[in-house]
Design a protein around this motif. Structure first.
Motif, PDB file in Angstrom:
ATOM      1  N   ASP A   7     -56.213  84.884   0.551  1.00 18.24           N
ATOM      2  CA  ASP A   7     -56.859  86.025  -0.101  1.00 18.24           C
ATOM      3  C   ASP A   7     -57.760  85.531  -1.228  1.00 18.24           C
ATOM      4  N   ARG A  35     -65.873 101.310  -5.736  1.00 19.19           N
ATOM      5  CA  ARG A  35     -64.991 100.311  -5.138  1.00 19.19           C
ATOM      6  C   ARG A  35     -65.789  99.049  -4.833  1.00 19.19           C
ATOM      7  N   LYS A  37     -65.481  94.860  -3.405  1.00 20.02           N
ATOM      8  CA  LYS A  37     -64.704  93.775  -2.822  1.00 20.02           C
ATOM      9  C   LYS A  37     -64.867  92.526  -3.686  1.00 20.02           C
ATOM     10  N   GLU A  60     -56.752  96.676  -5.622  1.00 16.72           N
ATOM     11  CA  GLU A  60     -56.134  96.997  -4.342  1.00 16.72           C
ATOM     12  C   GLU A  60     -55.756  95.716  -3.617  1.00 16.72           C
ATOM     13  N   VAL A  62     -55.033  93.419  -0.267  1.00 16.75           N
ATOM     14  CA  VAL A  62     -55.674  93.346   1.044  1.00 16.75           C
ATOM     15  C   VAL A  62     -54.906  94.251   2.000  1.00 16.75           C
ATOM     16  N   ARG A  63     -55.615  95.001   2.800  1.00 11.99           N
ATOM     17  CA  ARG A  63     -54.975  95.889   3.760  1.00 11.99           C
ATOM     18  C   ARG A  63     -54.560  95.110   5.013  1.00 11.99           C
ATOM     19  N   ALA A  64     -53.492  95.586   5.656  1.00 11.36           N
ATOM     20  CA  ALA A  64     -52.996  94.913   6.857  1.00 11.36           C
ATOM     21  C   ALA A  64     -54.066  94.858   7.936  1.00 11.36           C
ATOM     22  N   SER A  65     -54.879  95.898   8.055  1.00  9.89           N
ATOM     23  CA  SER A  65     -55.916  95.928   9.086  1.00  9.89           C
ATOM     24  C   SER A  65     -56.938  94.815   8.896  1.00  9.89           C
ATOM     25  N   THR A  93     -50.200  92.142  -1.068  1.00 13.92           N
ATOM     26  CA  THR A  93     -50.997  91.436  -0.066  1.00 13.92           C
ATOM     27  C   THR A  93     -50.123  90.669   0.927  1.00 13.92           C
ATOM     28  N   SER A  96     -48.812  93.001   3.476  1.00  9.27           N
ATOM     29  CA  SER A  96     -49.870  93.356   4.426  1.00  9.27           C
ATOM     30  C   SER A  96     -50.061  92.270   5.480  1.00  9.27           C
ATOM     31  N   GLU A  99     -47.258  92.444   7.965  1.00 13.22           N
ATOM     32  CA  GLU A  99     -47.441  93.560   8.885  1.00 13.22           C
ATOM     33  C   GLU A  99     -48.492  93.215   9.939  1.00 13.22           C
TER      34      GLU A  99
END
Length: 272
Positions: A7, A35, A37, A60, A62-65, A93, A96, A99
């Motif tokens: 990350d 927002r 990145k 935020e 990192v999202r799993a997607s 993270t 995520s 997942e």
């Protein structure tokens, strides 16, 4: 081939990530209603000015997607995947990434909780690349990183404890503004959580305390400054150079996500 994923708190530049063959998945931060990145080191614009002019800043994980997309691209190319993330006690993270690994299935993806962040996470990622280049398997590299993460360290200090207090990550550490008395708290990550080591009187005393925690013989040190590169980072550099004149010593911007949690003006020192 073993693909590496991490990350954006690892603190790599775009060139370093390319040389190491590492996919850096960005965390994000929200300033007021915008927002953003988190980019590579040196590509985050004037986040200090943005934070200073914003009434509300959050970050935020990192999202799993996002991890899943990266994992699948490497698996489709025939690579195994090792993902090394910021400490699970500092961010969601790692969860995520777990997942995402479960979503893609199989035994060709391994996720390691580094217990670390910033320069210390960079050191662990570099170690992973060296092991992969030496022909070690996915399982072997993951197991060795778990073994070595306890010996990869970061110590840090903050201008005051208000940002960490808001984040809820201080645990039992006394929530007080230390530098009002010209005392800087010196902290470390231990098994991924924040622990208090000592206090330093003034920036010079803080720097001496941080450098004193580094073991003899350290040959590679990395200073991270969060926000402006101020007197604190300068004093750490001078103290480190004095004690370790032969060591490789680098200074990097630690980036906006960690700066939001530590507070602008924080400084860290990492080694393996």
């Amino acid at each position: 081939m073993l693909a590496l994923v991490t990350d954006s708190t690892c603190g790599l530049t775009r060139e370093e990530a390319s040389e190491l063959g590492v996919d850096v998945v960005p965390m994000a931060y929200v300033a007021d209603f915008g927002r953003h990145k988190e980019g590579f080191v040196g590509e985050n614009g004037d986040y200090v000015g943005l934070f200073s002019s914003s009434r509300h800043v959050t970050t935020e994980a990192v999202r799993a997607s996002a991890f899943e997309r990266v994992f699948r691209s490497h698996l489709d190319a025939g690579d195994d995947v090792l993902c090394v993330t910021i400490s699970s006690r500092l961010s969601g993270t790692f969860r995520s990434a777990e997942e995402a690994a479960q979503a893609v299935g199989g035994d060709r993806v391994a996720v390691v909780d580094s217990w670390l962040t910033a320069g210390a996470l960079e050191f662990l990622v570099r170690r992973a690349r060296a092991l992969a280049d030496a022909g070690r398997s996915l399982a072997e590299v993951a197991a060795e990183l778990v073994e070595q993460r306890g010996g990869t360290r970061i110590v840090f200090s903050v201008p005051d404890l208000s940002a960490l207090s808001r984040s809820g990550r201080l645990g039992a550490i006394r929530r007080a503004v230390a530098t009002k008395l010209n005392r800087y708290p010196v902290m470390a990550l231990s098994e991924g959580g924040i622990v208090k080591l000592t206090d330093g009187r003034g920036a010079r005393g803080m720097a001496a305390a941080m450098v004193d925690s580094v073991p003899e013989g350290a040959g590679d040190l990395l200073i991270s400054h969060f926000g402006p590169r101020g007197v604190e980072a300068r004093e750490v550099f001078l103290a480190a150079r004095s004690r370790f004149p032969e060591a490789r010593l680098r200074v990097k911007d630690g980036g906006p996500v960690l700066a939001e949690h530590l507070g602008l003006g924080a400084v860290g020192l990492s080694w393996m």
